[in-house]
Design an enzyme around this catalytic site. Structure first.
Site, PDB file in Angstrom:
ATOM      1  N   ARG A  52       0.842  -1.204   0.000  1.00  0.00           N
ATOM      2  CA  ARG A  52       0.000   0.000   0.000  1.00  0.00           C
ATOM      3  C   ARG A  52       0.877   1.254   0.000  1.00  0.00           C
ATOM      4  NH1 ARG A  52      -2.598   0.025   4.813  1.00  0.00           N
ATOM      5  NH2 ARG A  52      -4.063  -1.583   4.228  1.00  0.00           N
ATOM      6  N   TYR A 104      -7.772  24.657  -8.151  1.00  0.00           N
ATOM      7  CA  TYR A 104      -8.427  23.484  -8.740  1.00  0.00           C
ATOM      8  C   TYR A 104      -9.753  23.239  -8.017  1.00  0.00           C
ATOM      9  CZ  TYR A 104      -9.417  18.678  -9.968  1.00  0.00           C
ATOM     10  OH  TYR A 104     -10.040  17.533 -10.379  1.00  0.00           O
ATOM     11  N   ASP A 177       0.765  23.830  -4.938  1.00  0.00           N
ATOM     12  CA  ASP A 177       0.345  22.966  -6.042  1.00  0.00           C
ATOM     13  C   ASP A 177       1.037  23.510  -7.292  1.00  0.00           C
ATOM     14  OD1 ASP A 177      -0.883  21.768  -8.216  1.00  0.00           O
ATOM     15  OD2 ASP A 177      -2.884  21.757  -7.321  1.00  0.00           O
ATOM     16  N   LYS A 202      -1.064  15.354 -15.021  1.00  0.00           N
ATOM     17  CA  LYS A 202      -1.005  16.398 -16.054  1.00  0.00           C
ATOM     18  C   LYS A 202       0.375  16.417 -16.726  1.00  0.00           C
ATOM     19  CE  LYS A 202      -5.208  17.264 -15.039  1.00  0.00           C
ATOM     20  NZ  LYS A 202      -5.371  16.981 -13.638  1.00  0.00           N
TER      21      LYS A 202
HETATM   22  C1  PLP Z   1      -3.940  22.142 -10.562  1.00  0.00           C
HETATM   23  C2  PLP Z   1      -4.498  20.804 -10.222  1.00  0.00           C
HETATM   24  N1  PLP Z   1      -4.273  20.289  -9.002  1.00  0.00           N
HETATM   25  C3  PLP Z   1      -4.767  19.079  -8.650  1.00  0.00           C
HETATM   26  C4  PLP Z   1      -5.548  18.337  -9.527  1.00  0.00           C
HETATM   27  C5  PLP Z   1      -6.074  17.001  -9.081  1.00  0.00           C
HETATM   28  O1  PLP Z   1      -5.270  15.985  -9.603  1.00  0.00           O
HETATM   29  P1  PLP Z   1      -5.802  14.500  -9.994  1.00  0.00           P
HETATM   30  O2  PLP Z   1      -6.807  14.688 -11.092  1.00  0.00           O
HETATM   31  O3  PLP Z   1      -4.562  13.789 -10.427  1.00  0.00           O
HETATM   32  O4  PLP Z   1      -6.409  13.915  -8.747  1.00  0.00           O
HETATM   33  C6  PLP Z   1      -5.793  18.827 -10.803  1.00  0.00           C
HETATM   34  C7  PLP Z   1      -6.623  18.052 -11.771  1.00  0.00           C
HETATM   35  O5  PLP Z   1      -7.143  18.590 -12.718  1.00  0.00           O
HETATM   36  C8  PLP Z   1      -5.267  20.097 -11.168  1.00  0.00           C
HETATM   37  O6  PLP Z   1      -5.484  20.628 -12.378  1.00  0.00           O
END
Ligand code: PLP
Length: 235
Positions: A52, A104, A177, A202
């Site tokens: 895990r 996000y 992020d 991404k």
């Molecule tokens: C800037 C950003 N942070 C976090 C996420 C979340 O990531 P995940 O889709 O891999 O869970 C996204 C997804 O679109 C994103 O664009």
């Protein structure tokens, strides 16, 4: 060679030069085993117990990410959301956190519903406005400032170094992020952030065929240990 001096392009291309010691393969194997054999006296001296949180398949990816971010260490997760929520779950109910108004949407939604239900005090601010961040910081009470820069979906840019200085003065950590920038364009830890998060789904992956998340940390401290425990227990 001093690997810390390699460019991001070289680190990404060479992946730290890892070679499988048994097969001499240049691409890491995928290990599907969920668990590992114990020693005859019931100990796990190999250091691996259960997949895990302990799977050799992602050792190299974590090492490469740590090198790209200039981090002490990195941990990969099943998604960007799993990585991001682990950072907030490592806090304690009652802690005050700042997060951007533009971020996000799904993480903001989780923060304003599940995280607040669990007891976090979440305040949304325009993190690109330094005065707004300074005014919202509550010294001693604010434990985390979450940034996303450039922020999805408006590409709003926040000054990581300036926010980190203000946040640290108030006793708060800073997590970024950095999904959109990638370590090729921004290394948040070098700008004073404590933690970097990626939706590796991404640009880090780049092929739209993997859901993954990652956290890279500046120090091996209590927060990093709590995050690793959360990954071990939540998966
Ligand atoms: C800037 C950003 N942070 C976090 C996420 C979340 O990531 P995940 O889709 O891999 O869970 C996204 C997804 O679109 C994103 O664009």
């Amino acid at each position: 060679m001093d690997k810390s001096k390699l460019s991001a392009a070289s680190i990404a291309a060479q992946a730290l030069g890892w070679i499988d010691p048994v097969t001499k393969a240049v691409t890491p194997a995928i290990h599907p085993s969920t668990t590992y054999i114990r020693d005859p006296d019931n100990q796990y001296r190999s250091g691996r117990i259960y997949a895990r949180d302990n799977n050799p398949s992602y050792d190299q990816a974590e090492a490469v990410l740590a090198a790209l971010e200039g981090a002490e260490g990195a941990a990969v997760f099943a998604s960007g959301m799993a990585a991001a929520t682990a950072v907030f779950l490592a806090l304690a109910p009652g802690d005050h956190v700042l997060a951007p108004k533009v971020m996000y949407w799904s993480l903001r939604n989780w923060l304003m519903t599940e995280a607040t239900r669990w007891g976090l005090k979440v305040e949304l601010v325009d993190t690109h406005d330094l005065d707004a961040v300074r005014a919202a910081l509550r010294p001693g009470e604010t434990k985390l400032v979450w940034l996303e820069t450039p922020a999805n979906p408006l590409w709003t840019v926040t000054d990581i170094a300036a926010v980190a200085e203000a946040a640290h003065a108030a006793g708060a950590r800073v997590a970024v992020d950095s999904t959109v920038a990638t370590p090729v364009l921004t290394r948040p830890l070098a700008l004073g952030a404590d933690l970097v998060m990626h939706s590796a789904t991404k640009y880090l992956n780049g092929h739209s065929d993997v859901i993954a998340g990652a956290l890279a940390t500046a120090r091996d401290d209590e927060t990093r240990q709590r995050i690793k425990r959360i990954r071990a227990e939540h998966g």
